[in-house]
Design a protein around this motif. Sequence first.
Motif, PDB file in Angstrom:
ATOM      1  N   GLN A 236       0.812  -1.357   0.116  1.00  0.00           N
ATOM      2  CA  GLN A 236      -0.012  -0.142   0.011  1.00  0.00           C
ATOM      3  C   GLN A 236       0.657   1.392  -0.004  1.00  0.00           C
ATOM      4  O   GLN A 236       0.254   2.131  -0.244  1.00  0.00           O
ATOM      5  N   LEU A 237       2.254   1.043   0.234  1.00  0.00           N
ATOM      6  CA  LEU A 237       3.088   2.252  -0.097  1.00  0.00           C
ATOM      7  C   LEU A 237       3.707   2.462  -1.581  1.00  0.00           C
ATOM      8  O   LEU A 237       4.486   3.259  -1.540  1.00  0.00           O
ATOM      9  N   ARG A 238       3.087   1.655  -2.297  1.00  0.00           N
ATOM     10  CA  ARG A 238       3.905   1.628  -3.716  1.00  0.00           C
ATOM     11  C   ARG A 238       3.756   2.886  -4.424  1.00  0.00           C
ATOM     12  O   ARG A 238       4.774   3.276  -4.778  1.00  0.00           O
ATOM     13  N   THR A 239       2.606   3.985  -4.332  1.00  0.00           N
ATOM     14  CA  THR A 239       2.559   5.130  -4.847  1.00  0.00           C
ATOM     15  C   THR A 239       3.763   6.168  -4.111  1.00  0.00           C
ATOM     16  O   THR A 239       4.442   6.674  -4.924  1.00  0.00           O
ATOM     17  N   VAL A 240       3.825   5.921  -2.976  1.00  0.00           N
ATOM     18  CA  VAL A 240       4.715   6.918  -2.198  1.00  0.00           C
ATOM     19  C   VAL A 240       6.090   6.439  -2.633  1.00  0.00           C
ATOM     20  O   VAL A 240       6.994   7.254  -2.737  1.00  0.00           O
TER      21      VAL A 240
END
Length: 319
Positions: A236-240
């Motif tokens: 869930q931290l892929r975009t960041v």
Amino acid sequence: MSSSVEQRQPLLPGPGSSPDPHPAAPTPARRRPRRLTGKLAATGFLAPAVLFVSALLLLPFATTVYRSFFDDRRISGFAGLDNYLLFLNDPTLTRSIQNTLMWVVGSVALPMVLGLAIAVLTHSGGWSRVARLLVVLPYALSGSAVAVVWNFVLTTDGAANQVLTAFGLDAFAQGWLLEWPGNTLVMIIANTWQAAGVAVILFLVGLQTIPPETLEAASLDGAAGWRKFWYVVLPQLRTVSVIVVGTSLVGGLKSFDLIWVLTQGGPGRQSETLAVSMYQETFLALHPGAGAAVAVVLTAIVLLASWLYLRRQLTPKGH
């Protein structure tokens, strides 16, 4: 008589009648002026920004590309690809490429790993605010100020060697900025000290956007510790992560101020990156053609690396 009355019936609906549920659609002839007006309005709004970007970015870059094909004499003659062949023949530029690659790897991997670890560890807890402040504070400093601090640490009689001597580790004391590749490695560490701050901020924002229900469901399913982080939090931290790696990639490719203040590319131009070589060739060696070629190559590398990375990361899976 009745037919004449029927012909005189009003075209508009009366008070008690309902409007036509299927009004006539505008004809293609009416749509064209509206579309043309919309395009003209959009062009008018975009024109100032396009002209501004062209004047400040595209025109200087086009001039640099043009200058890179001429030699360095006062009356410049066309040199073709001679300035670009220096990357194959000049050992200084070859070492500059090596250092640039080292900077890219170090400035991407270290801030990302360190920033993610600090963000996870300080996400909750009574001491988290103080810890985050200490980590983020160097990011508020300029690259030159960071270089001055680390120059105090890394000089031959600096803080690092004095601490080693005080603990009886004289054998490890050395001139940290005097030999390659050690000088490049310690400068990458100094850059990480500053760059980790923005990574911590971005990862903290990403952690706060993770729904608590997701973490609770993972706990109920038996996930905990490292498994919970690897399979639930990290995806869930892929975009960041894309943003952190992208900014670190560009920052590593164009690193200049920290290197210039600490070593000026020395000793013997051994610690130069492409950004420093561009400055050296253009303003110190007075080789504007070679400097322009270095600038063009550096710009091409930045754009290509950014495009390949973002294209790979932002393309939906299965496409």
